[in-house]
Design a protein around this motif. Structure first.
Motif, PDB file in Angstrom:
ATOM      1  N   PRO A   7       0.825  -1.212   0.000  1.00 36.22           N
ATOM      2  CA  PRO A   7       0.000   0.000   0.000  1.00 36.22           C
ATOM      3  C   PRO A   7       0.862   1.267   0.000  1.00 36.22           C
ATOM      4  O   PRO A   7       1.931   1.293   0.622  1.00 36.22           O
ATOM      5  N   ALA A   8       0.405   2.283  -0.703  1.00 36.35           N
ATOM      6  CA  ALA A   8       1.126   3.560  -0.752  1.00 36.35           C
ATOM      7  C   ALA A   8       1.364   4.067   0.664  1.00 36.35           C
ATOM      8  O   ALA A   8       0.490   3.994   1.525  1.00 36.35           O
ATOM      9  N   GLY A   9       2.576   4.563   0.919  1.00 32.35           N
ATOM     10  CA  GLY A   9       2.931   5.103   2.225  1.00 32.35           C
ATOM     11  C   GLY A   9       3.367   4.066   3.244  1.00 32.35           C
ATOM     12  O   GLY A   9       3.844   4.418   4.315  1.00 32.35           O
ATOM     13  N   SER A  10       3.225   2.785   2.946  1.00 34.94           N
ATOM     14  CA  SER A  10       3.599   1.746   3.910  1.00 34.94           C
ATOM     15  C   SER A  10       5.114   1.545   3.910  1.00 34.94           C
ATOM     16  O   SER A  10       5.821   1.964   2.995  1.00 34.94           O
ATOM     17  N   THR A  11       5.613   0.908   4.945  1.00 34.93           N
ATOM     18  CA  THR A  11       7.026   0.595   5.059  1.00 34.93           C
ATOM     19  C   THR A  11       7.186  -0.910   4.978  1.00 34.93           C
ATOM     20  O   THR A  11       6.475  -1.647   5.657  1.00 34.93           O
ATOM     21  N   ILE A  12       8.126  -1.350   4.121  1.00 36.37           N
ATOM     22  CA  ILE A  12       8.391  -2.784   4.016  1.00 36.37           C
ATOM     23  C   ILE A  12       9.780  -3.076   4.564  1.00 36.37           C
ATOM     24  O   ILE A  12      10.655  -2.210   4.581  1.00 36.37           O
ATOM     25  N   THR A  13       9.960  -4.292   5.026  1.00 40.87           N
ATOM     26  CA  THR A  13      11.253  -4.779   5.472  1.00 40.87           C
ATOM     27  C   THR A  13      11.753  -5.764   4.432  1.00 40.87           C
ATOM     28  O   THR A  13      11.003  -6.633   3.977  1.00 40.87           O
ATOM     29  N   SER A  14      12.995  -5.635   4.047  1.00 39.60           N
ATOM     30  CA  SER A  14      13.587  -6.511   3.042  1.00 39.60           C
ATOM     31  C   SER A  14      13.530  -7.961   3.489  1.00 39.60           C
ATOM     32  O   SER A  14      13.830  -8.285   4.639  1.00 39.60           O
ATOM     33  N   LEU A  15      13.175  -8.846   2.557  1.00 37.42           N
ATOM     34  CA  LEU A  15      13.202 -10.282   2.837  1.00 37.42           C
ATOM     35  C   LEU A  15      14.634 -10.803   2.896  1.00 37.42           C
ATOM     36  O   LEU A  15      14.907 -11.804   3.560  1.00 37.42           O
ATOM     37  N   ALA A  16      15.566 -10.138   2.211  1.00 39.38           N
ATOM     38  CA  ALA A  16      16.953 -10.585   2.173  1.00 39.38           C
ATOM     39  C   ALA A  16      17.803  -9.964   3.275  1.00 39.38           C
ATOM     40  O   ALA A  16      18.723 -10.602   3.782  1.00 39.38           O
ATOM     41  N   LEU A  17      17.521  -8.723   3.637  1.00 34.32           N
ATOM     42  CA  LEU A  17      18.306  -7.991   4.637  1.00 34.32           C
ATOM     43  C   LEU A  17      17.353  -7.364   5.641  1.00 34.32           C
ATOM     44  O   LEU A  17      16.828  -6.271   5.421  1.00 34.32           O
ATOM     45  N   ALA A  18      17.138  -8.036   6.756  1.00 35.13           N
ATOM     46  CA  ALA A  18      16.106  -7.626   7.714  1.00 35.13           C
ATOM     47  C   ALA A  18      16.340  -6.252   8.339  1.00 35.13           C
ATOM     48  O   ALA A  18      15.420  -5.662   8.899  1.00 35.13           O
ATOM     49  N   ASP A  19      17.557  -5.701   8.217  1.00 32.48           N
ATOM     50  CA  ASP A  19      17.811  -4.363   8.764  1.00 32.48           C
ATOM     51  C   ASP A  19      17.581  -3.263   7.735  1.00 32.48           C
ATOM     52  O   ASP A  19      17.826  -2.098   8.000  1.00 32.48           O
ATOM     53  N   HIS A  20      17.101  -3.620   6.535  1.00 29.89           N
ATOM     54  CA  HIS A  20      16.800  -2.642   5.490  1.00 29.89           C
ATOM     55  C   HIS A  20      15.287  -2.446   5.419  1.00 29.89           C
ATOM     56  O   HIS A  20      14.540  -3.410   5.242  1.00 29.89           O
ATOM     57  N   HIS A  21      14.870  -1.196   5.554  1.00 29.48           N
ATOM     58  CA  HIS A  21      13.447  -0.847   5.526  1.00 29.48           C
ATOM     59  C   HIS A  21      13.234   0.228   4.466  1.00 29.48           C
ATOM     60  O   HIS A  21      14.058   1.122   4.306  1.00 29.48           O
ATOM     61  N   TYR A  22      12.113   0.126   3.757  1.00 30.70           N
ATOM     62  CA  TYR A  22      11.810   1.065   2.677  1.00 30.70           C
ATOM     63  C   TYR A  22      10.391   1.587   2.836  1.00 30.70           C
ATOM     64  O   TYR A  22       9.449   0.807   2.938  1.00 30.70           O
TER      65      TYR A  22
END
Length: 181
Positions: A7-22
Motif C-alpha cells: 500500500p502507498a505510504g507503507s514501510t516494508i522490510t527486506s526479505l533478504a536484509l532484515a535491517d533494510h526498511h523502505y
C-alpha cells in the motif's frame, strides 16, 4: 495485500536484509520513482532533508534484462563520490527484497503471475565514503543494459547512519593459509 505493490505510504522490510526498511511512495498516482534507460539516461534523486549517511540501498527492478547504473553522490561540502550498481530484471533473480506476486498486463488489463513469486524488487547497497557532510543529491546514470529496451526503476531508498555491518555479496569460501600468509 498478498499480491501487487505494498500500500502507498507503507514501510516494508527486506526479505533478504532484515535491517533494510523502505517507505513506499505516499501515492502511486503521482511521480514517485527514478527511471533510467538508454533514451532517458540521467535522473536526480534529492533527499527531502539532507543528512549525513554511512550507506545507501536502492530498492529497484528492471524490465527486459539487468542493467548497470552509476550513481554520483553529491554533498553539502561540494565533494562527490561515485559508485556503480546493478539493477536486476524483475523476474527470477535472488536474493530479493520483495515479491509482488503478480502484475497487471496493461495491454489487455488482465492479472498475471498471481502468487508466483514474481515480479520481484531487489536491493543494491553500498557504503559511503563521506560520512561528515550531508548528502544533498544523487545523480543516477544509465550505463548499459542487455539491449535498447532494458530500463530500471528505483522505487525507494534506505539510508544508514553510523557504523554498519559488512555487506557481503556472496557467501565467503573456506581458505587454509600458513601463518603470516
Amino acid at each position: 495485500p498478498p499480491t501487487g505493490l505494498p500500500p502507498a505510504g507503507s514501510t516494508i522490510t527486506s526479505l533478504a536484509l532484515a535491517d533494510h526498511h523502505y517507505q513506499m511512495p505516499a501515492s502511486y498516482a503521482v511521480n514517485n520513482f527514478i527511471y533510467v534507460d538508454a533514451n532517458n539516461p540521467t535522473a536526480n534523486l534529492t533527499p527531502a532533508s539532507p543528512a549525513v549517511y554511512s550507506a545507501l540501498s536502492f530498492l529497484s527492478a528492471n524490465a527486459n534484462g539487468t542493467n548497470v547504473n552509476q550513481c554520483i553522490m553529491q554533498y553539502a561540502d561540494g565533494s562527490q563520490e561515485t559508485n556503480i550498481f546493478v539493477s536486476r530484471d524483475w523476474f527470477n533473480n535472488a536474493p530479493y527484497a520483495y515479491a509482488a506476486n503478480g502484475r497487471i498486463n496493461l495491454d489487455n488489463k488482465t492479472f498475471q503471475y498471481i502468487n508466483s513469486g514474481n515480479p520481484r524488487l531487489y536491493e543494491a547497497q553500498f557504503v559511503l565514503g563521506n560520512t561528515t557532510s550531508p548528502l544533498t543529491n544523487v545523480v543516477i546514470q544509465y550505463i548499459e543494459g542487455r539491449d535498447a529496451t532494458t530500463r530500471a526503476v528505483i522505487l525507494a531508498v534506505s539510508a544508514a547512519t553510523g557504523a554498519i555491518s559488512p555487506i557481503l555479496g556472496e557467501n565467503p569460501k573456506d581458505l587454509a593459509t600458513p601463518e603470516g600468509g
